[in-house]
Structures are given as C-alpha cells and as structure tokens.
Motif scaffolding. Structure first.
Motif, PDB file in Angstrom:
ATOM      1  N   GLY A 225       0.547  -7.284   6.485  1.00 14.85           N
ATOM      2  CA  GLY A 225       0.988  -6.047   7.117  1.00 14.85           C
ATOM      3  C   GLY A 225       2.490  -6.080   7.338  1.00 14.85           C
ATOM      4  O   GLY A 225       3.203  -5.115   7.062  1.00 14.85           O
ATOM      5  N   HIS A 226       2.968  -7.240   7.780  1.00  9.09           N
ATOM      6  CA  HIS A 226       4.402  -7.326   8.052  1.00  9.09           C
ATOM      7  C   HIS A 226       5.236  -7.251   6.777  1.00  9.09           C
ATOM      8  O   HIS A 226       6.363  -6.756   6.803  1.00  9.09           O
ATOM      9  CB  HIS A 226       4.744  -8.578   8.847  1.00  9.09           C
ATOM     10  N   SER A 227       4.692  -7.736   5.660  1.00  5.01           N
ATOM     11  CA  SER A 227       5.475  -7.640   4.423  1.00  5.01           C
ATOM     12  C   SER A 227       5.670  -6.163   4.044  1.00  5.01           C
ATOM     13  O   SER A 227       6.685  -5.789   3.472  1.00  5.01           O
ATOM     14  CB  SER A 227       4.837  -8.452   3.284  1.00  5.01           C
ATOM     15  N   PHE A 228       4.713  -5.313   4.403  1.00  5.43           N
ATOM     16  CA  PHE A 228       4.894  -3.873   4.183  1.00  5.43           C
ATOM     17  C   PHE A 228       5.901  -3.307   5.181  1.00  5.43           C
ATOM     18  O   PHE A 228       6.814  -2.584   4.816  1.00  5.43           O
ATOM     19  CB  PHE A 228       3.557  -3.132   4.368  1.00  5.43           C
ATOM     20  N   PHE A 229       5.687  -3.645   6.440  1.00  7.05           N
ATOM     21  CA  PHE A 229       6.522  -3.087   7.500  1.00  7.05           C
ATOM     22  C   PHE A 229       7.989  -3.431   7.265  1.00  7.05           C
ATOM     23  O   PHE A 229       8.871  -2.579   7.309  1.00  7.05           O
ATOM     24  CB  PHE A 229       6.049  -3.641   8.850  1.00  7.05           C
ATOM     25  N   THR A 230       8.243  -4.695   6.991  1.00  5.79           N
ATOM     26  CA  THR A 230       9.630  -5.141   6.909  1.00  5.79           C
ATOM     27  C   THR A 230      10.348  -4.590   5.684  1.00  5.79           C
ATOM     28  O   THR A 230      11.549  -4.377   5.699  1.00  5.79           O
ATOM     29  CB  THR A 230       9.708  -6.686   6.959  1.00  5.79           C
ATOM     30  N   LEU A 231       9.603  -4.336   4.602  1.00 10.16           N
ATOM     31  CA  LEU A 231      10.261  -3.753   3.422  1.00 10.16           C
ATOM     32  C   LEU A 231      10.163  -2.220   3.419  1.00 10.16           C
ATOM     33  O   LEU A 231      10.494  -1.576   2.437  1.00 10.16           O
ATOM     34  CB  LEU A 231       9.653  -4.320   2.141  1.00 10.16           C
ATOM     35  N   SER A 232       9.717  -1.654   4.526  1.00 13.41           N
ATOM     36  CA  SER A 232       9.557  -0.191   4.642  1.00 13.41           C
ATOM     37  C   SER A 232       8.632   0.361   3.568  1.00 13.41           C
ATOM     38  O   SER A 232       8.931   1.386   2.954  1.00 13.41           O
ATOM     39  CB  SER A 232      10.912   0.528   4.534  1.00 13.41           C
ATOM     40  N   LEU A 233       7.505  -0.312   3.336  1.00 13.93           N
ATOM     41  CA  LEU A 233       6.618   0.123   2.262  1.00 13.93           C
ATOM     42  C   LEU A 233       5.327   0.716   2.783  1.00 13.93           C
ATOM     43  O   LEU A 233       4.956   0.504   3.930  1.00 13.93           O
ATOM     44  CB  LEU A 233       6.263  -1.079   1.374  1.00 13.93           C
ATOM     45  N   GLY A 234       4.654   1.444   1.899  1.00 16.46           N
ATOM     46  CA  GLY A 234       3.331   1.952   2.220  1.00 16.46           C
ATOM     47  C   GLY A 234       3.362   3.243   3.009  1.00 16.46           C
ATOM     48  O   GLY A 234       2.323   3.770   3.375  1.00 16.46           O
ATOM     49  N   MET A 235       4.548   3.755   3.286  1.00 11.62           N
ATOM     50  CA  MET A 235       4.590   5.050   3.966  1.00 11.62           C
ATOM     51  C   MET A 235       5.594   6.012   3.326  1.00 11.62           C
ATOM     52  O   MET A 235       5.973   7.009   3.920  1.00 11.62           O
ATOM     53  CB  MET A 235       4.854   4.906   5.465  1.00 11.62           C
ATOM     54  N   GLY A 236       5.993   5.690   2.098  1.00 10.83           N
ATOM     55  CA  GLY A 236       6.801   6.656   1.364  1.00 10.83           C
ATOM     56  C   GLY A 236       8.291   6.622   1.648  1.00 10.83           C
ATOM     57  O   GLY A 236       9.036   7.453   1.143  1.00 10.83           O
ATOM     58  N   THR A 237       8.754   5.646   2.430  1.00  7.72           N
ATOM     59  CA  THR A 237      10.197   5.584   2.703  1.00  7.72           C
ATOM     60  C   THR A 237      10.966   5.339   1.416  1.00  7.72           C
ATOM     61  O   THR A 237      11.957   6.011   1.123  1.00  7.72           O
ATOM     62  CB  THR A 237      10.509   4.430   3.675  1.00  7.72           C
ATOM     63  N   MET A 238      10.504   4.362   0.639  1.00  7.57           N
ATOM     64  CA  MET A 238      11.244   4.034  -0.573  1.00  7.57           C
ATOM     65  C   MET A 238      11.034   5.105  -1.656  1.00  7.57           C
ATOM     66  O   MET A 238      11.867   5.265  -2.529  1.00  7.57           O
ATOM     67  CB  MET A 238      10.870   2.637  -1.064  1.00  7.57           C
ATOM     68  N   ILE A 239       9.932   5.842  -1.567  1.00  5.20           N
ATOM     69  CA  ILE A 239       9.755   6.987  -2.477  1.00  5.20           C
ATOM     70  C   ILE A 239      10.827   8.018  -2.117  1.00  5.20           C
ATOM     71  O   ILE A 239      11.548   8.526  -2.966  1.00  5.20           O
ATOM     72  CB  ILE A 239       8.348   7.621  -2.334  1.00  5.20           C
ATOM     73  N   ILE A 323      16.099   6.063  11.060  1.00  2.16           N
ATOM     74  CA  ILE A 323      16.434   7.283  10.319  1.00  2.16           C
ATOM     75  C   ILE A 323      15.580   7.379   9.049  1.00  2.16           C
ATOM     76  O   ILE A 323      15.191   8.457   8.641  1.00  2.16           O
ATOM     77  CB  ILE A 323      17.946   7.390   9.978  1.00  2.16           C
ATOM     78  N   SER A 324      15.252   6.227   8.464  1.00  4.80           N
ATOM     79  CA  SER A 324      14.459   6.283   7.227  1.00  4.80           C
ATOM     80  C   SER A 324      13.002   6.624   7.520  1.00  4.80           C
ATOM     81  O   SER A 324      12.306   7.173   6.672  1.00  4.80           O
ATOM     82  CB  SER A 324      14.556   4.960   6.467  1.00  4.80           C
ATOM     83  N   ILE A 325      12.529   6.292   8.705  1.00  3.39           N
ATOM     84  CA  ILE A 325      11.142   6.634   9.052  1.00  3.39           C
ATOM     85  C   ILE A 325      11.063   8.138   9.307  1.00  3.39           C
ATOM     86  O   ILE A 325      10.201   8.841   8.780  1.00  3.39           O
ATOM     87  CB  ILE A 325      10.676   5.854  10.309  1.00  3.39           C
ATOM     88  N   LEU A 326      12.014   8.629  10.103  1.00  4.73           N
ATOM     89  CA  LEU A 326      12.013  10.065  10.406  1.00  4.73           C
ATOM     90  C   LEU A 326      12.207  10.880   9.125  1.00  4.73           C
ATOM     91  O   LEU A 326      11.582  11.918   8.926  1.00  4.73           O
ATOM     92  CB  LEU A 326      13.128  10.366  11.430  1.00  4.73           C
ATOM     93  N   GLU A 327      13.068  10.383   8.236  1.00  3.62           N
ATOM     94  CA  GLU A 327      13.382  11.119   7.010  1.00  3.62           C
ATOM     95  C   GLU A 327      12.140  11.371   6.150  1.00  3.62           C
ATOM     96  O   GLU A 327      12.036  12.407   5.483  1.00  3.62           O
ATOM     97  CB  GLU A 327      14.461  10.354   6.215  1.00  3.62           C
ATOM     98  N   VAL A 328      11.186  10.439   6.140  1.00  3.32           N
ATOM     99  CA  VAL A 328       9.966  10.625   5.338  1.00  3.32           C
ATOM    100  C   VAL A 328       9.241  11.896   5.776  1.00  3.32           C
ATOM    101  O   VAL A 328       8.846  12.731   4.957  1.00  3.32           O
ATOM    102  CB  VAL A 328       9.011   9.421   5.513  1.00  3.32           C
ATOM    103  N   VAL A 329       9.099  12.038   7.081  1.00  3.16           N
ATOM    104  CA  VAL A 329       8.356  13.181   7.600  1.00  3.16           C
ATOM    105  C   VAL A 329       9.183  14.464   7.421  1.00  3.16           C
ATOM    106  O   VAL A 329       8.666  15.510   7.017  1.00  3.16           O
ATOM    107  CB  VAL A 329       7.976  12.946   9.084  1.00  3.16           C
TER     108      VAL A 329
END
Ligand code: PHE
Length: 444
Positions: A225-239, A323-329
């Motif tokens: 789970g942390h490998s996703f969280f720390t790389l900002s993955l699985g929620m579309g941030t990098m998309i 800012i990257s989390i908010l930006e996804v939404v």
C-alpha cells in the motif's frame, strides 16, 4: 476539450520536478519512518523496496503513458483510450476509484500537514521540556479538534491557493521553488543523524538488517500500500500530471528518476529519524506521532536553526503532494463536467475541507479489520491499503492487455525492455497485488 483550457507544463524539467514533488511528501518523511517502526524495521523495508520495483515502477510508467497519450483526467483517460467502448468502458472504474480515493486521502493528508504547519510555529517559539512532556504536547494537539482544525484550515487554504492558479503558474512554479530547498535540508539532517549522533549505526542496522520473524501479513500489505501511496499511484495523479505533457517523454527513464528520488528521500528521512530515536532511547513504534515526538527532543538542543528548516521542509513536501491530490479531483470536474478551474477548486476543496474536519475527531471509533479506528485511521487504512492498489491493478491490466501497441509505439527504451515491462504489467504486478490484498484480508 481544448488544450488551452486544460493547461500544460512549461518545460519537461518543470514536469519532472512537479512529479517528484508529488511523490515526495508526508509519505516519505512522516509515514515511511513511522510504519517502518511499527512493522519492525529491515524486513519491512525490504518488502517495501521489492514492491517499489515490481509494482510501483511498472504502474508509474503505465500511468504516465495513459495520461500523456490521452491528454485527459484519470476517468477521461480510460474513456479516450478504450477506443472500442468509449464512454461505456468498464475500465473507467479505475479512474473513478482514483477520484474518490483522492477525496479521502486529501482529508487526512491535510490534517497531518496541518500538524506540521503547527510545528513551524512551535519551532520558532522553541521546544522545551522532557521527552514525555514533548509527547504530551503532541497528544494534546492530536486530541483537541479545534487546534487541528485551525491548522488544517490554513494548509487546505494554501493548497487551494496554488491549485487555483493552474498547472504552470501554480503547481509547476511552486514545485520548482520548494523541491530544491527540501533536498538540501534533508541531506543535512541525514548526514547529521548518521555521523554526528551515537544512534547512527543502530539506525542503519534497524533499516537494513532484516529480521523476517517480525514481518506480519499486515506489514506486507502496508508495504505494498505504501509503495502506491509514496509514488502517488493508483489514484490517477500520474495520469493527470502526464496529461499536461506537451510532448512524449521517455516513460521508463522518467519513472525510474521519480522512483529513485522518492526512495532515496524516504530512506534518508528514515536514517535521520531513527538515528535520533536510538540516540535518545525513544520508542521506535511511536506511530503517526513519531516525528512530532522524537525530533523535538533533539531540536530542544539544536534550537530553531535546525527545527525551523525541518518543519518548513515537511510542510513544503506535503504541499507539493497535496496540490497533486487535489488536482486529480479538480481535473476531473474541469475535463468531464466543463467546470471552470476556480469553481472546481473551490467546490472540491471545500468539500474535502469538511471531510478533513471528520479526521480531527479522535474519540469516535469503528471496529474495522481487527482494530478500533477513527475516521483519520480509517481513511488512511482503506485508501492506502485497498483503494490505491485496486486502482493500480486496473491501470496495470488496462495498459498490459488493452492498450497493446500504443504502449511501446514510439518510445526509445528498446524493444526488450518494453517486452519485459508488458509481461510485468500483464501478469506479475496484477498477481502480486491480488495475492497481497487477499493475504491482508486473511483470505489467503
Ligand atoms: N506521494 C505522496 C506522499 O508520499 C502522497 C500522495 C498520494 C500524493 C497519492 C498523490 C497521490 O506523501
């Protein structure tokens, strides 16, 4: 959607810094050290590194590709690239999950970052008292909603103020300013901890000498789970960040660079913090309060000179991620609903702000997966350990099986590397994610 409305990065370097800025955050400096302490040290670190390599890196590459190829938000990317099914594509579930995760992650993230902001003020006025008193002081902040809400309000306000300015003038500009400062401060703290305290060598051993008897199934689930969280993955941030690229980049190299900086910074933070924990005989498994209760013990002696940069660093790192989390939404509402950036940022930011308030109420708990958890713990546990990995699983399967030729089409990385990556995305990553989730749920 016209590209002028969506915005784009000024330069490739700007994009890279913003992406590293998204990855490097509370996850590295606050969460990695504390979960490493909770789950027993070296063996957990090894499981985490394994997940970064076999799960994080391929999915990071896949997400950037999805964004850059579609030029759309996390939901729109699936709709655009699933040419046969378009708006009926079932894969868009991956994007939806991301938007929902973003909402909940931002809520507890802002509360935590709020504590960090509060500690900037404390650093200026100076830390004092015994280790127990310092801990009591943190407990007081954590247990008094009005204090947490005050700082959460300030941090959320800052995040909204940057996102509202847009991709280039807001996100890129501020990441460029904040990230280098962060690198310098952290290097200093790590060198100090390793070479100038008596706990340096013990910290090295704690982080890098695995004792597998300490690794539990919840530990493995959290490492993934942390490998996703720390790389900002699985929620579309990098998309979303990939979608603001004007030209193609080398996805493999870019992903490797982001993962490298992210991991190096987490390990450096771990070394700095555990050096102090061992020097002052503090508790390694101090939980979310770890950095707020251990570091001030040192800062009492070093004074504002070290304390202030540290909490500034932590708050900056949190800001470039928030800012990257908010930006996804926000990107979802701009692209798919045609909202203006101002309306989307204020609307979504306002709702998340309210969800954050729930996270400050400490004594309202639910029994979930073997533990009593309040909103804060629940939002963190469910998003990080289940929603992000499932979001990543969908990305991995989509890019591995549906996107076919498009993935390797015009990249410079080389055919062999792409073949390997494709096999990993098709089989290795999905199987690993499924096994670890089932294991965490005690089904396997
Ligand atoms: N990667 C960020 C951190 O380590 C948090 C984050 C999670 C950012 C998910 C975006 C998406 O703190």
């Amino acid at each position: 959607m016209a590209s002028g409305v969506r915005g784009s990065w000024g330069t490739r370097m700007g994009f890279l810094i913003a992406a590293v800025g998204s990855a490097v955050g509370l996850g590295n400096i606050w969460k990695f050290p504390y979960i490493t302490g909770v789950y027993g040290g070296g063996a957990f670190v090894l499981a985490y590194l394994f997940c970064i390599l076999l799960v994080g890196l391929p999915i990071l590459m896949a997400e950037l590709t999805l964004g850059a190829r579609s030029k759309r938000n996390s939901v729109g990317a699936f709709i655009t690239l699933d040419e046969k099914r378009g708006k009926k594509s079932p894969w868009q579930l991956g994007g939806w999950l991301g938007v929902i995760s973003g909402f909940f992650i931002m809520a507890f993230y802002s509360v935590t970052a709020g504590w960090s902001t509060a500690y900037i003020a404390k650093a200026i006025s100076g830390f004092s008292g015994t280790a127990a008193e310092i801990k009591a002081e943190f407990d007081k902040i954590q247990n008094t909603p009005s204090i947490s809400i005050l700082w959460h309000t300030l941090f959320m306000g800052l995040t909204i103020a940057i996102v509202i300015r847009g991709v280039k003038q807001g996100i890129e500009k501020w990441s460029r300013i904040l990230m280098p400062i962060l690198g310098i401060i952290l290097t200093g703290l790590c060198v100090y901890g390793l070479f100038f305290t008596s706990g340096g060598m013990k910290a090295l051993a704690f982080l890098f000498k695995p004792d597998f008897s300490k690794l539990t199934s919840e530990g493995v689930l959290s490492a993934m789970g942390h490998s996703f969280f720390t790389l900002s993955l699985g929620m579309g941030t990098m998309i979303t960040y990939g979608s603001y690229l004007k030209q193609e980049v080398n996805y493999f190299q870019t992903s490797l660079t982001i993962a490298f900086f992210d991991t190096a910074i987490a390990l450096a933070a771990g070394l700095a913090i555990f050096s102090l924990v061992f020097t002052y005989n503090l508790e390694v498994s101090g939980g979310p309060g770890l950095i707020f209760t251990t570091l001030p013990v040192l800062f009492k002696q070093t004074g504002m000179l070290v304390a202030l940069p540290f909490f500034l660093l932590l708050t900056f790192a949190a800001l470039t991620s928030a800012i990257s989390i908010l930006e996804v939404v926000v990107a979802y509402f701009i692209d798919e609903k045609g909202w203006s950036r101002v309306k989307a940022t204020l609307g979504v930011g306002g709702l998340i702000y309210l969800a954050g308030i729930l996270c400050t109420i400490n004594d309202f708990t639910f029994h979930f997966q073997g533990k009593e958890r309040n909103f804060y713990d629940l939002f963190d546990f469910v998003t990080t350990n289940y929603m992000l990995p499932i979001g990543g699983l969908i990305v991995s399967l989509f890019v591995g099986w549906v996107l076919k030729d498009r993935f390797s089409e015009d990249s410079e990385v080389g055919i062999l590397l792409h073949k390997i990556m494709r096999i990993i995305l098709k089989f290795v990553t999905p199987i690993l994610v499924i096994i670890i989730i089932l294991h965490g749920l005690k089904i396997l």
